[in-house]
Motif scaffolding. Structure first.
Motif, short mmCIF file in Angstrom:
data_model
loop_
_atom_site.label_atom_id
_atom_site.label_comp_id
_atom_site.label_asym_id
_atom_site.label_seq_id
_atom_site.Cartn_x
_atom_site.Cartn_y
_atom_site.Cartn_z
N SER A 151 0.92 -1.40 0.06
CA SER A 151 0.03 0.09 -0.01
C SER A 151 0.87 1.50 -0.02
O SER A 151 0.45 2.20 -0.83
N VAL A 152 1.85 1.25 0.85
CA VAL A 152 2.84 2.41 0.91
C VAL A 152 3.38 2.53 -0.47
O VAL A 152 3.60 3.77 -1.01
N VAL A 153 4.07 1.45 -0.90
CA VAL A 153 4.84 1.52 -2.13
C VAL A 153 3.80 2.17 -3.52
O VAL A 153 4.17 3.15 -4.17
N SER A 154 2.55 1.50 -3.31
CA SER A 154 1.73 2.17 -4.32
C SER A 154 1.41 3.71 -4.11
O SER A 154 1.21 4.44 -5.13
N PHE A 155 1.20 4.16 -2.95
CA PHE A 155 0.78 5.41 -2.68
C PHE A 155 2.00 6.35 -3.01
O PHE A 155 1.70 7.33 -3.63
N TYR A 156 3.12 6.03 -2.79
CA TYR A 156 4.20 6.88 -3.17
C TYR A 156 4.47 6.75 -4.73
O TYR A 156 5.04 7.85 -5.37
N TYR A 157 4.48 5.60 -5.27
CA TYR A 157 4.36 5.62 -6.59
C TYR A 157 3.40 6.50 -7.60
O TYR A 157 3.76 6.98 -8.46
N ALA A 158 2.10 6.54 -6.91
CA ALA A 158 1.25 7.29 -7.43
C ALA A 158 1.55 8.97 -7.45
O ALA A 158 1.46 9.71 -8.10
N LYS A 159 2.15 9.18 -6.20
CA LYS A 159 2.37 10.65 -6.00
C LYS A 159 3.70 11.03 -6.63
O LYS A 159 3.71 12.21 -7.16
N TYR A 160 4.74 10.17 -6.84
CA TYR A 160 5.99 10.65 -7.25
C TYR A 160 6.22 10.12 -8.60
O TYR A 160 7.17 10.83 -9.33
N CYS A 161 5.88 9.04 -9.03
CA CYS A 161 6.56 8.22 -10.24
C CYS A 161 5.76 8.20 -11.44
O CYS A 161 6.45 7.84 -12.57
N THR A 162 4.49 8.37 -11.43
CA THR A 162 3.83 8.19 -12.59
C THR A 162 3.64 9.16 -13.67
O THR A 162 3.63 8.61 -14.95
N GLY A 163 4.44 10.11 -13.38
CA GLY A 163 5.06 11.10 -14.52
C GLY A 163 6.31 10.74 -15.29
O GLY A 163 6.43 11.37 -16.51
N TYR A 164 6.85 9.77 -14.86
CA TYR A 164 8.20 9.55 -15.53
C TYR A 164 7.81 8.36 -16.55
O TYR A 164 8.37 7.22 -16.48
N SER A 165 7.45 8.85 -17.76
CA SER A 165 7.01 7.98 -18.73
C SER A 165 8.42 7.45 -19.30
O SER A 165 8.42 6.29 -19.48
N GLU A 166 9.52 8.35 -19.74
CA GLU A 166 10.54 7.75 -20.43
C GLU A 166 11.46 6.98 -19.52
O GLU A 166 12.01 5.84 -19.83
N GLU A 167 11.66 7.25 -18.18
CA GLU A 167 12.49 6.65 -17.41
C GLU A 167 11.98 5.32 -16.93
O GLU A 167 12.68 4.08 -16.90
#
Length: 347
Positions: A151-167
């Motif tokens: 749950s924590v990993v998913s929460f912070y993935y949604a918050k910080y990582c979803t915009g990094y398409s190329e990476e």
């Protein structure tokens, strides 16, 4: 509490939660502003409560997770959660001409809930099988920690990582297909199973007036003054606490006032009927939302600036969509074959 007997106030609670879902979709999809009509407050209630209920009704005290049970449960859930979702989503994409790859991403045009709930079943069963075979305290702790981690990993993935398409490349597409950002709600599903497992203790705790006052005060503080929620590093804690708090508050209200939600009361009978048709309503209602047709009216509502009027309009539209969905559900259920494969009903 007998495991096989339907609990009336639980069915009523599911009906209430379903109304909240449609209530949220009216401003989001139809009026052009997702947060009018107190939706900015109700979003703290809606999904935590729905997943809490799902976890609560899923848990069975006498269930032993052996290979036969796992196969039986997952097969049944696949027929109820995935097949109807796949059929209705495909029909929706064809009718509304949304057939594009991104339609299979995290939101799945709104049809993510049943898909993610099936993932929760798999993850929860896996954790119980690995860590809690002997139903010990440590096993229960390990199950909680595994759920919390995801749950924590998913929460912070949604918050910080979803915009990094190329990476992220193909990983983003893959995680999008899995609706990984929605795994953040997994903690509320677990909370529902935990409450059901320790229900007698939960009743004792929530019968304590001081405890309820503290929970209500905590929830109001978090939602009305969300300082912690916007404090770096503490966002998830606030998210988890508020979700668990409101689930506890609403569930306790329905339990304590269960006399209002019995079948011999109009309110109870109506909410119970909706609660027993939540899957039908969820699958069908997307077809009847007046998409983008009321944005001008929504802009007028915002300018008029009356919360009472906003609530009345949104609630009226929600009940209309609910009624249409129930009528269509009734028609589909006239055929046992269609009811089974479209709505997961028993044949």
């Amino acid at each position: 509490m007998k495991q096989t007997k339907r609990i009336e106030y639980i069915d009523a609670l599911r009906g209430f939660a379903m109304i909240l879902v449609i209530y949220f979709h009216i401003p989001s999809y139809c009026l052009g502003n997702a947060y009018i009509g107190f939706n900015n407050i109700l979003e703290w209630v809606r999904m935590p409560l729905f997943f809490f209920i799902s976890g609560f009704v899923f848990y069975k005290a006498d269930r032993i997770w052996n290979s036969d049970t796992i196969k039986k449960v997952l097969k049944k859930k696949f027929m109820v959660q995935i097949i109807p979702m796949a059929v209705f989503m495909t029909l929706f994409l064809i009718i509304f001409d949304y057939w594009e790859l991104k339609s299979l991403g995290s939101d799945k045009k709104g049809y993510w809930y049943t898909f993610v709930l099936f993932e929760y079943f798999i993850l929860y069963i896996g954790a119980e099988t690995i860590f809690n075979r002997n139903n010990t305290g440590m096993g229960e702790l390990y199950v909680f920690l595994s759920v919390l981690f995801l749950s924590v990993v998913s929460f912070y993935y949604a918050k910080y990582c979803t915009g990094y398409s190329e990476e992220l490349g193909n990983w983003k597409a893959f995680l999008g297909f899995l609706s990984f950002v929605k795994i953040r709600h997994f903690i509320f599903f677990w909370f529902g199973t935990f409450v059901r497992k320790h229900f007698s203790g939960f009743i004792i705790l929530t019968n304590n007036v001081l405890f309820l006052i503290i929970i209500i005060a905590l929830y109001l503080t978090m939602t009305l003054f969300p300082i912690v929620y916007h404090t770096e590093g503490l966002e998830y804690m606030a998210y988890m606490i508020t979700g668990m708090a409101i689930s506890t508050i609403v569930f306790t209200f329905f339990r304590k006032k269960e006399c209002l939600f019995t079948k011999d009361k109009w309110l109870g009978k109506s909410l119970q009927f909706i609660g027993r048709r939540t899957l039908d309503i969820y699958l069908i209602h997307y077809f009847f939302l007046p998409y983008h047709c009321l944005q001008g009216f929504g802009a007028w509502l915002i300018q008029y600036d009356s919360k009472v009027l906003e609530v009345m309009v949104i609630l009226f539209l929600s009940l209309c969509i609910l009624a249409i969905s129930l009528i269509v559900s009734k028609i589909i259920r006239l055929s046992p074959f269609l009811a089974h494969y479209l709505l997961g009903a028993k044949m």
